[in-house]
Design an enzyme around this catalytic site. Structure first.
Site, short mmCIF file in Angstrom:
data_model
loop_
_atom_site.label_atom_id
_atom_site.label_comp_id
_atom_site.label_asym_id
_atom_site.label_seq_id
_atom_site.Cartn_x
_atom_site.Cartn_y
_atom_site.Cartn_z
N PRO A 2 25.81 -50.76 9.05
CA PRO A 2 25.10 -50.21 10.16
C PRO A 2 25.58 -50.36 11.61
O PRO A 2 25.95 -51.44 11.83
CB PRO A 2 23.50 -50.54 9.84
CG PRO A 2 23.73 -51.10 8.46
CD PRO A 2 25.06 -51.56 8.23
N GLU A 3 25.81 -49.39 12.24
CA GLU A 3 25.86 -49.40 13.72
C GLU A 3 24.88 -49.37 14.77
O GLU A 3 23.77 -48.98 14.28
CB GLU A 3 27.18 -48.80 14.12
CG GLU A 3 28.20 -48.91 13.00
CD GLU A 3 29.56 -48.09 13.45
OE1 GLU A 3 29.74 -47.62 14.48
OE2 GLU A 3 30.14 -47.66 12.33
#
Ligand SMILES: [Zn+2]
Length: 277
Positions: A2-3
């Site tokens: 996840p960013e």
């Protein structure tokens, strides 16, 4: 992994579900290494009967603020998920931590690969974390001029530099590739060689790519879900990431994949020429 857009989406859904709630206790910690600090018995002691003030984000960290000014800080890493569910929901074998909330619900940390980490930090710990991280790219203070100053004189290549959380917070492999494509810049370009117009293009591309992905509630390629278990939609809009061999949406040239600093890197050789200035 996840960013920024995925972590921000988790934050929003969590904040809605958790703001004002109470943590009554810790029901289970089945993988103690998930708790990075402090020791597990202290962790349980401090959390009991705390009220949640709200949920913020810094870079790829989710920060759950508590009423004693401590905070639960969570990094999802590869496969971590934070879920708010009824206490009647069966606990699956990948659930590593279960916190009991008032209202007969649980806050669960589910993590197949077990790389995710949770810290309980006091104010000094939170300030130290903040100092280790670069500016937030969606904050108003992150201007094109600010990016010019960050990149000036840098001998590093653009792709690894954009992944460095000390320089800019929240970008990862997907959005670095997408931003470089949108800006028309080669991932191996030396950062300090960009002129101001190119940096302004990169700045606009970073903010647009991230804001669009937040609006689409993140990119779900495999594991990522928000705190309600919902997938994102941005995977349907990727221009180059994961699209090697497929036509560039702008010019039709097949997208190429190379490895830069051990990360798969996707770009259009026509739209993103390597220039020497
Ligand atoms: Zn192209």
């Amino acid at each position: 992994m996840p960013e920024l857009p995925e972590v921000e989406t988790v934050r929003r859904t969590l904040d809605e579900a958790l703001r004002g709630r109470e943590i009554l206790g810790v029901a289970a910690i089945t993988w103690p290494r998930t708790i990075a600090a402090p020791a597990v018995d202290m962790f349980c002691g401090v959390l009991c009967n705390r009220q949640i003030w709200g949920v913020r984000r810094r870079a790829k960290y989710i920060i759950i603020d508590l009423d004693n000014e401590d905070a639960l800080v969570v990094h999802l890493r590869m496969t971590g998920r934070l879920l708010v569910v009824s206490e009647d929901e069966p606990v699956d074998p990948y659930t590593r931590v279960v916190l009991i909330l008032n209202g007969s619900e649980h806050l669960r940390f589910r993590d197949v690969r077990k790389f995710g980490r949770i810290w309980l930090l006091d104010r000094a710990g939170l300030e130290q974390l903040d100092r280790q991280l670069g500016p937030e790219p969606l904050d108003p203070g992150f201007t094109a001029e600010a990016l010019v100053n960050l990149l000036r004189g840098r001998q590093a290549r653009l792709k690894p530099l954009l992944l460095d959380q000390r320089l800019i917070a929240g970008l990862g492999n997907i959005y670095a590739d997408e931003a470089l494509w949108r800006a028309g810049l080669h991932p191996l370009q030396t950062a300090g060689e960009l002129n101001d117009e190119e940096v302004a293009r990169l700045h606009a591309a970073i903010t647009a790519v991230l804001a669009d992905a937040v609006a689409r509630r993140g990119t779900t390629l495999s594991d990522y879900r928000d705190a309600l278990g919902e997938m994102g939609e941005n995977q349907n809009y990727l221009a180059v990431y994961g699209r090697q061999g497929q036509p560039c949406p702008r010019c039709g040239t097949p997208v190429e994949r190379v490895v830069v600093a051990q990360r798969g890197t996707h770009f259009c050789p026509h739209c993103q020429p390597l220039s020497s200035s």
